[in-house]
Design an enzyme around this catalytic site. Structure first.
Site, PDB file in Angstrom:
ATOM      1  CB  SER A 171       0.355  -6.869  -4.377  1.00 10.80           C
ATOM      2  OG  SER A 171       0.731  -5.498  -4.941  1.00 10.80           O
ATOM      3  CG  HIS A 172      -1.450 -10.056  -1.603  1.00  5.74           C
ATOM      4  ND1 HIS A 172      -1.484  -8.891  -1.764  1.00  5.74           N
ATOM      5  CD2 HIS A 172      -1.347 -10.442  -0.445  1.00  5.74           C
ATOM      6  CE1 HIS A 172      -1.164  -8.168  -0.686  1.00  5.74           C
ATOM      7  NE2 HIS A 172      -1.241  -9.327   0.362  1.00  5.74           N
ATOM      8  CG  ASP A 193       3.438  -0.946  -4.047  1.00  9.15           C
ATOM      9  OD1 ASP A 193       2.687   0.500  -3.962  1.00  9.15           O
ATOM     10  OD2 ASP A 193       2.967  -1.953  -3.583  1.00  9.15           O
ATOM     11  CG  ASP A 246      -0.764  -2.737  -4.139  1.00 11.17           C
ATOM     12  OD1 ASP A 246       0.397  -2.277  -4.196  1.00 11.17           O
ATOM     13  OD2 ASP A 246      -1.254  -3.507  -3.548  1.00 11.17           O
ATOM     14  CG  ASP A 254       0.105  -1.375  -0.589  1.00 16.82           C
ATOM     15  OD1 ASP A 254       1.141  -1.603  -1.355  1.00 16.82           O
ATOM     16  OD2 ASP A 254      -0.091  -2.596  -0.189  1.00 16.82           O
ATOM     17  NE  ARG A 255       5.126  -3.025  -1.312  1.00 21.86           N
ATOM     18  CZ  ARG A 255       6.254  -2.976  -1.830  1.00 21.86           C
ATOM     19  NH1 ARG A 255       7.418  -2.861  -1.573  1.00 21.86           N
ATOM     20  NH2 ARG A 255       6.382  -3.766  -3.406  1.00 21.86           N
ATOM     21  CE  LYS A 313       2.004  -3.056   2.322  1.00 21.28           C
ATOM     22  NZ  LYS A 313       1.272  -3.925   3.042  1.00 21.28           N
TER      23      LYS A 313
END
Length: 493
Positions: free
Chosen positions: A52-53, A219, A221, A223-224, A320
């Site tokens: 994600s990053h 998503d 990982d 968190d969304r 989140k």
């Protein structure tokens, strides 16, 4: 590796040597569970290896994130110091012979370089679920689902699968068919694990059949989240945040702690601001990035926050939390005994509707994207543009403010500049442009458009129709097509 692998550090030895590492079972953990575990085990921080990053890795599809001891992403004063240290590294040590079976939960102690080194494998799913039971009324949620409500949760082959199955099926009693794509896969099974109407198209199609009352996607990982009602009624992330703000105290955790305030990222619509004003609560506008929320939470200023990019969370952790948001929504629906669609429409009747849309132009040529942003920076730097009028489709908008958003943190007084181009019109309508910081290749231009309506006759209109004049103005002012060669967005939400 495409799935999140989480490692936690416990700096109990002098200097920078690590004495203990806590790793999730099979090294897979959702990002919200990372924050939960850091706080539960009181570690000094956590290293998150995630898709994600970006960029990172040979294909720019892998990155590293550092969370501090509060469980949240490291603030800029920490990351700046980390960067400075990287400029002076002249050696590093590894343990090539250390073999750990990540499939077995338990603790092992090794001797490395004359010192004891501990590796603890934990069941992060159980840790997370136990905490959710402290926040929500699980018996009430189980009764709600057993009343005939049909739900459908799509984990999109990311790390959320085990958490969703445990909570929705084992704890709340929903049938196994209520969860899909729950096996974490290295390539996400060919899916693009982004919870929006474009990439979660399979879920949208199933919900459109009218057989399920509530749908959600996560998503990679975890968190969304994306929320859907029956017949694929789509809840925008901005509306989701505002609805939860209105009903927040129906959740046991907030009955106990009280509501301390709300916050949103700058590009997120002002719908939650209207709730805050009615409830006499403070609402903070911060740059995109969860670390800004974390600072406010640690200072006791904030209970609920969210980003238009499908991120919602509270002060229970410092990330989140996609599954928390789903449980919060189910709590609201059980409390109000209404459908998702009716809940949102009731909200519009109370507060009016902030029409909102986001256009994502993915994989733009970086040089062209930067040229467009340079053009916009020149525009907002020209004071003569204040008061300028633009007309489109028989509507006229007058510029009241134009800037590149800057934020001064009320807790530590740190300043974050250049957070996004803003055009704010006299009627409160907004146009915002940002370059995404976590795209997997090239540059992603995000264009946000918002307009408010308090005419009930317009509440159920298509946002693309209502906002068309503002969209045309945004494209004209930015010269997006001319400068990037892109005639249409990749994703519209």
């Amino acid at each position: 590796m495409y799935l999140d692998a989480q490692i936690f550090l416990d700096f109990r030895l002098k200097g920078i040597k690590v004495s203990k590492v806590i790793v999730a079972h099979n090294a897979l953990m959702s990002t919200p569970a990372v924050s939960c575990v850091i706080r539960k085990y009181k570690t000094n921080g956590g290293i998150i290896l995630t898709a994600s990053h970006n960029p990172g890795g040979p294909d720019a599809d892998f990155g590293i994130k550092f969370n501090t001891e509060n469980g949240g992403p490291a603030p800029e004063n920490v990351t700046d110091k980390i960067f400075e240290r990287t400029r002076n590294i002249n050696q590093y040590k590894i343990c090539p012979d250390l073999k750990v079976d990540l499939s077995k939960i338990g603790q092992s102690v090794y001797t490395v370089d004359g010192r004891e080194f501990t590796v603890q494998i934990i069941d992060s799913v159980s840790d997370y679920v136990e905490y959710m039971k402290e926040i929500f009324d699980f018996p009430s949620l189980k009764n709600y689902l057993s009343s005939g409500k049909q739900v459908l949760m799509d984990s999109m082959n990311g790390v959320m699968g085990p958490y969703v199955k445990r909570v929705i099926c084992e704890e709340l009693g929903a049938p196994e068919t209520s969860v899909v794509n729950c096996t974490p896969l290295e390539d996400f099974g060919g899916k693009h694990p982004d919870p929006n109407l474009t990439y979660a198209a399979d879920l949208v199609a199933e919900m459109a059949k009218g057989q399920h009352d509530f749908g959600a996607a996560f998503d990679g990982d975890g968190d969304r989240n994306m929320i859907l009602g029956k017949n694929a009624f789509f809840v925008t992330p901005s509306d989701s945040l505002a609805v939860l703000a209105h009903y927040l105290e129906c959740i046991p955790y907030f009955k106990k702690t009280g509501v301390k305030g709300y916050a949103r990222s700058m590009p997120t619509s002002g719908a939650v601001d209207r709730v805050a004003k009615t409830k006499n609560q403070k609402c903070y506008e911060v740059p995109t990035g969860w670390k800004f929320f974390g600072n406010l939470m640690d200072a006791g200023c904030l209970s609920l926050c969210g980003e238009e990019s499908f991120g919602t969370g509270s002060d229970h952790i410092r990330e989140k939390d996609g599954l928390w948001a789903i449980l919060a929504w189910l709590s609201v629906l059980a409390n109000q005994n209404c459908s998702v669609e009716q809940c949102v429409k009731n909200h519009w009747q109370t507060y009016g509707r902030n029409f909102y849309t986001r256009y994502d132009y993915e994989n733009c040529e970086t040089g062209q994207a930067n040229k467009m942003m340079d053009h916009l920076n020149a525009y907002v730097g020209d004071e003569s543009n204040i008061g300028k009028e633009y007309s489109a489709k028989d509507k006229t908008y007058k510029v009241a403010k134009a800037d590149n958003f800057s934020y001064t943190d009320p807790v530590d007084n740190s300043v974050s500049k250049n957070q996004g181009i803003r055009l704010i019109f006299e009627d409160g309508s907004r146009i915002i442009f940002r370059l995404s910081g976590t795209g997997s290749s090239g540059a992603t231009i995000r264009m946000y458009v918002e307009g408010y309506e308090n005419d009930p006759a317009k509440y159920e209109m298509d946002p693309q129709v209502v906002l068309r004049p503002l969209i045309d103005i945004a494209l004209m002012v930015s010269k997006l097509s001319e400068l990037t060669g892109r005639d249409s967005p990749t994703v519209i939400t």
